[in-house]
Structures are given as structure tokens and as C-alpha cells.
Design a protein around this motif. Structure first.
Motif, PDB file in Angstrom:
ATOM      1  N   ALA A 166      -1.977 -12.565   1.498  1.00 30.91           N
ATOM      2  CA  ALA A 166      -2.053 -13.169   0.282  1.00 30.91           C
ATOM      3  C   ALA A 166      -2.611 -12.107  -0.512  1.00 30.91           C
ATOM      4  O   ALA A 166      -3.888 -11.718  -0.396  1.00 30.91           O
ATOM      5  N   PRO A 167      -1.906 -11.832  -1.624  1.00 21.97           N
ATOM      6  CA  PRO A 167      -2.562 -10.559  -2.378  1.00 21.97           C
ATOM      7  C   PRO A 167      -3.909 -10.966  -2.967  1.00 21.97           C
ATOM      8  O   PRO A 167      -4.900 -10.187  -2.883  1.00 21.97           O
ATOM      9  N   LEU A 168      -4.375 -12.289  -3.488  1.00 25.26           N
ATOM     10  CA  LEU A 168      -5.516 -12.575  -4.096  1.00 25.26           C
ATOM     11  C   LEU A 168      -6.621 -12.380  -3.070  1.00 25.26           C
ATOM     12  O   LEU A 168      -7.700 -11.910  -3.245  1.00 25.26           O
ATOM     13  N   ASP A 169      -6.244 -12.829  -1.736  1.00 21.48           N
ATOM     14  CA  ASP A 169      -7.363 -12.584  -0.773  1.00 21.48           C
ATOM     15  C   ASP A 169      -7.661 -10.955  -0.461  1.00 21.48           C
ATOM     16  O   ASP A 169      -8.883 -10.512  -0.137  1.00 21.48           O
ATOM     17  N   TRP A 170      -6.731 -10.155  -0.594  1.00 22.20           N
ATOM     18  CA  TRP A 170      -7.104  -8.819  -0.209  1.00 22.20           C
ATOM     19  C   TRP A 170      -7.603  -8.168  -1.359  1.00 22.20           C
ATOM     20  O   TRP A 170      -8.503  -7.227  -1.018  1.00 22.20           O
ATOM     21  N   LEU A 171      -7.182  -8.542  -2.794  1.00 23.37           N
ATOM     22  CA  LEU A 171      -8.042  -7.999  -3.876  1.00 23.37           C
ATOM     23  C   LEU A 171      -9.524  -8.291  -3.674  1.00 23.37           C
ATOM     24  O   LEU A 171     -10.272  -7.669  -4.072  1.00 23.37           O
ATOM     25  N   ARG A 172      -9.802  -9.466  -3.386  1.00 21.66           N
ATOM     26  CA  ARG A 172     -11.306  -9.894  -3.269  1.00 21.66           C
ATOM     27  C   ARG A 172     -11.917  -9.352  -2.182  1.00 21.66           C
ATOM     28  O   ARG A 172     -12.968  -8.912  -2.437  1.00 21.66           O
ATOM     29  N   ALA A 173     -11.395  -9.229  -0.984  1.00 28.39           N
ATOM     30  CA  ALA A 173     -12.106  -8.500   0.107  1.00 28.39           C
ATOM     31  C   ALA A 173     -12.017  -6.964   0.087  1.00 28.39           C
ATOM     32  O   ALA A 173     -13.061  -6.455   0.330  1.00 28.39           O
ATOM     33  N   ARG A 174     -11.199  -6.330  -0.688  1.00 30.72           N
ATOM     34  CA  ARG A 174     -11.515  -4.996  -0.950  1.00 30.72           C
ATOM     35  C   ARG A 174     -11.502  -4.561  -2.326  1.00 30.72           C
ATOM     36  O   ARG A 174     -10.867  -3.391  -2.733  1.00 30.72           O
ATOM     37  N   ALA A 175     -12.225  -5.347  -3.307  1.00 31.80           N
ATOM     38  CA  ALA A 175     -12.150  -5.124  -4.737  1.00 31.80           C
ATOM     39  C   ALA A 175     -12.691  -3.430  -5.088  1.00 31.80           C
ATOM     40  O   ALA A 175     -12.060  -2.871  -5.977  1.00 31.80           O
ATOM     41  N   ASP A 176     -13.440  -2.900  -4.189  1.00 30.28           N
ATOM     42  CA  ASP A 176     -14.089  -1.584  -4.569  1.00 30.28           C
ATOM     43  C   ASP A 176     -13.107  -0.401  -4.283  1.00 30.28           C
ATOM     44  O   ASP A 176     -13.435   0.329  -4.705  1.00 30.28           O
ATOM     45  N   ARG A 177     -12.055  -0.989  -3.482  1.00 35.95           N
ATOM     46  CA  ARG A 177     -11.300   0.062  -2.846  1.00 35.95           C
ATOM     47  C   ARG A 177     -10.010   0.514  -3.891  1.00 35.95           C
ATOM     48  O   ARG A 177      -9.301   1.380  -3.798  1.00 35.95           O
ATOM     49  N   VAL A 178      -9.621  -0.582  -4.626  1.00 36.04           N
ATOM     50  CA  VAL A 178      -8.208  -0.683  -5.377  1.00 36.04           C
ATOM     51  C   VAL A 178      -8.315   0.039  -6.548  1.00 36.04           C
ATOM     52  O   VAL A 178      -9.123  -0.593  -7.792  1.00 36.04           O
ATOM     53  N   VAL A 179      -7.611   1.227  -6.680  1.00 42.97           N
ATOM     54  CA  VAL A 179      -7.417   1.850  -8.150  1.00 42.97           C
ATOM     55  C   VAL A 179      -6.162   1.617  -8.762  1.00 42.97           C
ATOM     56  O   VAL A 179      -5.970   2.134  -9.914  1.00 42.97           O
ATOM     57  N   ALA A 180      -5.102   1.031  -8.147  1.00 45.20           N
ATOM     58  CA  ALA A 180      -3.831   0.832  -8.745  1.00 45.20           C
ATOM     59  C   ALA A 180      -3.349  -0.380  -7.965  1.00 45.20           C
ATOM     60  O   ALA A 180      -3.539  -0.464  -6.704  1.00 45.20           O
ATOM     61  N   VAL A 181      -2.523  -1.068  -8.578  1.00 45.85           N
ATOM     62  CA  VAL A 181      -1.738  -2.206  -8.188  1.00 45.85           C
ATOM     63  C   VAL A 181      -0.143  -1.803  -8.362  1.00 45.85           C
ATOM     64  O   VAL A 181       0.190  -1.665  -9.448  1.00 45.85           O
ATOM     65  N   HIS A 182       0.658  -2.011  -7.333  1.00 45.58           N
ATOM     66  CA  HIS A 182       2.258  -2.246  -7.641  1.00 45.58           C
ATOM     67  C   HIS A 182       2.429  -3.625  -7.753  1.00 45.58           C
ATOM     68  O   HIS A 182       2.048  -4.609  -6.971  1.00 45.58           O
ATOM     69  N   LEU A 183       3.119  -3.995  -8.900  1.00 45.38           N
ATOM     70  CA  LEU A 183       3.463  -5.189  -9.099  1.00 45.38           C
ATOM     71  C   LEU A 183       4.765  -5.706  -9.228  1.00 45.38           C
ATOM     72  O   LEU A 183       5.685  -5.260  -9.922  1.00 45.38           O
ATOM     73  N   LYS A 184       5.280  -6.494  -8.055  1.00 46.82           N
ATOM     74  CA  LYS A 184       6.674  -6.723  -8.010  1.00 46.82           C
ATOM     75  C   LYS A 184       6.767  -8.098  -7.211  1.00 46.82           C
ATOM     76  O   LYS A 184       5.411  -8.340  -6.453  1.00 46.82           O
TER      77      LYS A 184
END
Length: 252
Positions: A166-184
Motif C-alpha cells: 500500500a503506497p499510502l502506508d509507506w509514505l506515511r511511515a517513511r515521510a521524512d525519507r522520501v525525496v522523490a516518487v515514481h508515479l505509475k
């Protein structure tokens, strides 16, 4: 915030000058590079500059970063890269247990320190195999991020979907680490569908609205990256992604 095209998506549609013209025509800010763009960095930089495009980040293989670090640094500086992203492990190189993934994290931690020492940021880009649990149910992506705590993450949301996550769960759990997202996105029958089962953003099975809302909460997010691993029509992919992104970004 920038919108970039991962040029791996366009590898079957060269020449690059024509591809970059298409990227510019749909209003993207620039591109994310990969190894095929590094054969003549000076010439490729010229193609970018002539079109007013940037390459603020690029994928650099582990073999290059560990085997010829000086060359990787030179390529990055020539192309104007700010973030060096390690993108992939070949199947035979992928760890199969907790100890192996911790050892991989140590390697990435060393690279992170070296890359930052040269003035770049450093991030890991995931596929699906980092979400296959090892012993005790541990997820390799968690092991990498926990054992290399300074390393950033380019979250490929399509591969998370492909792994059943679940992308949403990962974004919430690791919010401070994400500098870019691949969207497909993925097709409902992705195991057997055309285009290797991938779908353009907004044309697959996923509800992207809550994910785009979550992007607003990511403190270090700098780039939204358009990608499709095997499009049959590059122009269609670039056009659809741009249209879907604008629609989703406006529904906040």
C-alpha cells in the motif's frame, strides 16, 4: 517541486533529441537519467540545455558507484545532477535473509557518505523485491532504511503496488525519507497484460487522490517522476501522465 521523466521509459524510442522535444512539449521540467544517457555526458547536457530541460537526479548503478566512483561523480556534475540514486540489484545479487539485507545497507551507507562528501544527495530506488519478507516477517525496505538512517528514498509507487503493498502506508511511515516518487500504475491483470502489465498514471487500478493529498505532507519531497517500464506509445504515455498529474494535483 519538479516533474521529471525517467528516460528509461523512452529507451525504445530514440533518438534522444526527438524524445527530449516530446518531454518539453508536454511541459515537464526535465528528466531523470539512467546509464544510456551517460555515454557522452557533455553532448547530452547540450541537448538538455538547448531545450531548457534539467536533470536534477539520475540513476547510477551500484557497479559504477562502487567500481568507478570518480566517473560517476564526473557524470553527475557534467549533467547538473543533485541527487544520485542507486536503482537496482540484479537477481543474483539480491540478499535472501536479514543478515544479507543489513550487509547491503552497510554498503549503501558507505556510498551515502561518499556521495554526500562530493556535494550530492543520495537515495535508494525500490522495485518489488525489497517488499518480499525475510525471516520473522521483516521487510527488506525497512531493513535498508533503518540500517542506513541518513540515506534518502525514491519511492517507486508502481513497484510497491506490484508487490501487493500500500503506497499510502509507506509514505506515511517513511515521510521524512522520501525525496522523490515514481508515479505509475498497474493493470488489473498485470501478470499477463500488454506493456508488462503497467498502466499510465490515472489509467490503472489505483485511487491516486489520497496519495496526492499525502504528498503535501512529505517534508523532503522534491520531484514527481513519470515512468512506464514498457510503453508501446511514448507520446501517449507522456501526454496521459501529464494530464493525470495536473488533474490529481489540482484536487487538493
Amino acid at each position: 517541486m519538479t516533474t521529471l521523466v525517467q528516460l528509461f521509459s523512452a529507451r525504445n524510442f530514440t533518438p534522444w533529441d526527438r524524445i527530449l522535444d516530446q518531454v518539453r512539449s508536454y511541459g515537464y521540467d526535465g528528466v531523470e537519467g539512467f546509464f544510456a544517457n551517460y555515454e557522452d555526458p557533455v553532448a547530452f547536457r547540450r541537448l538538455l540545455d538547448e531545450r531548457g530541460l534539467i536533470m536534477p537526479q539520475g540513476h547510477f548503478g551500484i557497479d559504477l558507484l562502487e567500481g568507478n566512483f570518480e566517473k560517476a561523480v564526473s557524470i553527475g556534475r557534467t549533467l547538473g545532477v543533485n541527487t544520485v540514486i542507486a536503482p537496482w540489484l540484479a537477481p543474483e545479487d539480491r540478499p535472501t535473509d536479514h543478515a544479507g539485507w543489513r550487509a547491503m545497507a552497510v554498503r549503501l551507507k558507505i556510498l551515502d557518505e561518499k556521495v554526500r562528501g562530493e556535494g550530492f544527495d543520495f537515495a535508494w530506488h525500490n522495485h518489488d523485491f525489497e517488499f518480499v519478507a525475510v525471516e520473522n516477517g521483516l521487510i527488506p525496505m525497512d531493513i535498508l532504511l533503518d540500517a542506513a538512517p541518513e540515506m534518502n528514498w525514491e519511492a517507486d509507487l508502481g513497484w510497491i503496488l506490484r508487490a501487493g503493498g500500500a503506497p499510502l502506508d509507506w509514505l506515511r511511515a517513511r515521510a521524512d525519507r522520501v525525496v522523490a516518487v515514481h508515479l505509475k500504475d498497474v493493470q488489473p491483470d498485470h501478470a499477463t497484460a500488454l506493456e508488462d502489465g503497467w498502466a499510465d498514471l490515472g489509467h490503472g487500478v489505483s485511487d491516486w487522490r489520497p496519495i496526492f493529498e499525502e504528498f503535501e505532507k512529505l517534508p523532503s519531497l522534491r520531484a514527481h517522476v513519470a515512468e512506464h517500464d514498457n510503453p508501446v506509445d511514448l507520446d501517449r504515455f507522456l501526454r496521459r501522465w501529464s494530464q493525470s498529474f495536473k488533474t490529481l494535483a489540482s484536487q487538493k
